[in-house]
Design an enzyme around this catalytic site. Structure first.
Site, PDB file in Angstrom:
ATOM      1  CB  SER A  33      -1.598   0.159   1.105  1.00 47.85           C
ATOM      2  OG  SER A  33       0.043  -0.156   2.807  1.00 47.85           O
ATOM      3  CG  PHE A  43      -5.392  -3.363   6.074  1.00 49.26           C
ATOM      4  CD1 PHE A  43      -5.672  -3.920   7.389  1.00 49.26           C
ATOM      5  CD2 PHE A  43      -6.580  -3.360   5.840  1.00 49.26           C
ATOM      6  CE1 PHE A  43      -6.022  -3.299   8.295  1.00 49.26           C
ATOM      7  CE2 PHE A  43      -7.166  -2.585   6.894  1.00 49.26           C
ATOM      8  CZ  PHE A  43      -7.077  -3.397   7.739  1.00 49.26           C
ATOM      9  N   PRO A 266      -0.864   3.384  -4.140  1.00 46.09           N
ATOM     10  CG  PRO A 266      -3.090   4.670  -4.093  1.00 46.09           C
ATOM     11  CD  PRO A 266      -1.480   4.535  -4.237  1.00 46.09           C
ATOM     12  CG  PHE A 267      -4.854   0.302  -4.592  1.00 41.45           C
ATOM     13  CD1 PHE A 267      -5.799  -0.260  -4.137  1.00 41.45           C
ATOM     14  CD2 PHE A 267      -5.092   1.606  -5.056  1.00 41.45           C
ATOM     15  CE1 PHE A 267      -6.949  -0.177  -3.508  1.00 41.45           C
ATOM     16  CE2 PHE A 267      -6.737   2.081  -4.454  1.00 41.45           C
ATOM     17  CZ  PHE A 267      -7.234   1.364  -3.316  1.00 41.45           C
ATOM     18  CB  SER A 268       1.726  -0.673  -5.092  1.00 40.51           C
ATOM     19  OG  SER A 268       2.255   0.629  -5.821  1.00 40.51           O
ATOM     20  CD  GLU A 285      -9.105   3.480 -12.467  1.00 43.41           C
ATOM     21  OE1 GLU A 285     -10.480   3.361 -11.985  1.00 43.41           O
ATOM     22  OE2 GLU A 285      -8.057   3.429 -12.872  1.00 43.41           O
ATOM     23  CE  LYS A 301     -12.273   6.896 -18.285  1.00 36.91           C
ATOM     24  NZ  LYS A 301     -10.959   6.201 -18.972  1.00 36.91           N
TER      25      LYS A 301
END
Length: 484
Positions: A33, A43, A266-268, A285, A301
């Site tokens: 994260s 988390f 944040p979404f690695s 995303e 978008k």
């Protein structure tokens, strides 16, 4: 009555070093994260060695049990004609375990399904053409059933090893031995270890610069074709992407760590799928989140580059926020997602608490909205996910016609790009990304993609340049640091 075990470990601000200690196990995956850069992310999750794995590729799929040769499979599965139906059945059976019903809801993942869905999994949801070239050997779907997980809860500064009753005593002891060895062999915080030694001398190396699968002229021809479809009323928006490829040698973890440093998101995620197959995702995303029955999607978008100075950066952000084109694009996708979530969420539960919010990352500003709904039942999150897949922000509107046009115009499969990395916990929790800003390492080939939503008033030069803006931080960093 069996219950999950919660074993407290020293708090890890990052699970990178524990991942390094466990990556020799089959199918390891780290959901990362980047909490230091994004304090709202709560988390990090680490898993490996699944009890079972569902994989699919071009209309063939199967379920393989880890211990099939030694013992009976965990569950008897009814024959299905779709890998998505198989996964739904597997999650339903898992959530019916007594220990799963009593599992703590505050934890994001206490065992269950975790893996990736390639963009082409949309063919299992809708009837679509398939005319692209398939030249990537990764499965189009690979989801494991995991019996243990390591979770860092950043808000509580707490790291735990979660052991489910699916795990044997022998497996638990082996796991703890690997973890304790990693903890004992360091005199510095584990969060820093994996970041040491990142340099141009790292084992990872590119053999050549990235090249696109389209020339500028080819992109413009495809752009004009999309505009023709829009003006003729076929669609309102189409996401057109190009692929950038090169060859590499060495360990992709070196590349992941460098990209994590220069463009945190944040979404690695870092996932190893077998011999020389790796996913390096640096996605900003979210696709869908399910938190105690509340479903949330945050479509992106609208994009503009960061400025070189604070004044220029603010001006760019203000321009994006005021852009009628980008707001209209964003609203189209919000409406599409409201419809997608309405297929499975409770009637009357869909709402939009945030519209056109600004989110800023290392190289771009994004326009982001939030769409919410509600479900009931711990096994319903996966149905919402499947019925909404792939995310509308990376297809266009209407979704099916846009995907048909994408298939017609893009020469190669998207693979993991514009798919999703997701988990479905037996306690009903779920989270997932849309895998943009994502690289696929496949037997010495390295691919990444970038695209943008084309609408009636899109301009070729702006849209073409936007793809390079989106992917440039990835490609330029790797070329600068690892091109020999």
């Amino acid at each position: 009555m069996p219950e999950i075990k919660r074993i407290t470990l020293p708090y890890q601000a990052s699970l990178l070093s524990l991942y390094q200690a466990l990556r020799s196990l089959p199918y390891p995956a780290l959901l990362d994260s980047n909490h230091d850069e994004f304090p709202d992310t709560r988390f990090d999750i680490l898993v490996a060695d699944p009890l079972a794995r569902v994989c699919a590729k071009q209309n063939t799929f199967h379920l393989e049990w880890r211990d099939e040769q030694q013992a009976q499979p965990l569950y008897t599965i009814t024959k299905t004609d779709s890998p998505l139906a198989l996964l739904e059945q597997l999650l339903t059976l898992s959530t019916q375990e007594s220990w799963a019903k009593n599992a703590p809801k505050e934890l994001p993942f206490v065992g269950g399904l975790l893996g990736y869905y390639a963009y082409e999994c949309g063919h299992y949801v809708e009837t679509l053409p398939d005319n692209v070239q398939h030249d990537i050997s990764l499965d189009q779907l690979s989801v494991g059933l995991y019996g243990w997980t390591i979770i860092s809860s950043h808000a509580e500064q707490k790291t735990e090893l979660i052991i489910t009753p699916w795990c044997s005593q022998q497996e638990e002891e082996k796991l703890l031995s690997l973890i304790n060895k990693a903890l004992d062999n360091t005199d510095k915080p584990l969060a820093n270890q994996a970041l040491d030694g990142i340099s141009k001398a790292a084992s990872f190396a590119l053999k050549a610069p990235f090249t696109s699968n389209m020339t500028a002229h080819q992109y413009q021809t495809k752009f004009d074709k999309v505009k023709d479809y829009i003006l003729s009323g076929d669609c309102y928006q189409v996401n057109l992407a190009q692929r950038f490829s090169t060859q590499y040698t060495g360990d992709p973890m070196d590349a992941y760590l460098r990209l994590r440093e220069v463009c945190p998101t944040p979404f690695s995620a870092f996932m190893e799928l077998g011999e020389q197959q790796t996913i390096l995702s640096h996605s900003p995303e979210r696709f869908l989140l399910c938190d105690q029955g509340r479903v949330e999607s945050k479509p992106i978008k609208g994009t503009i580059a960061r400025g070189a100075t604070p004044a220029e950066d603010k001006a760019n952000a203000d321009t994006l926020l005021a852009s009628e084109k980008d707001r209209a694009e964003n609203l189209m996708i919000v409406d599409l997602l409201r419809n997608d979530l309405g297929r499975t969420c409770l009637t009357g539960s869909i709402n939009v608490p945030k519209l056109f919010a600004l989110e800023s990352y290392a190289n771009v500003h994004h326009l982001v909205s939030t769409v919410e709904g509600r479900i009931d039942g711990a096994d319903q999150s996966i149905r919402v996910f499947h019925e909404s897949f792939p995310g509308g922000s990376i297809t266009g509107a209407p979704k099916i016609r846009s995907m048909e046009i994408i298939d017609e115009l893009e020469p190669h499969e998207r693979s993991v790009y514009c798919g999703s990395i997701a988990y479905f916990s037996v306690n009903g929790q779920m989270d997932s990304s849309i895998t943009i800003r994502t690289l696929v390492a496949d037997h010495g080939q390295l691919h990444c993609w970038a695209g943008g939503g084309l609408v009636a008033d899109s301009k070729y030069h702006e849209e073409y340049q936007e793809t390079f803006t989106k992917v440039g931080k990835l490609t330029h960093t790797l070329e600068d640091d690892f091109l020999k």
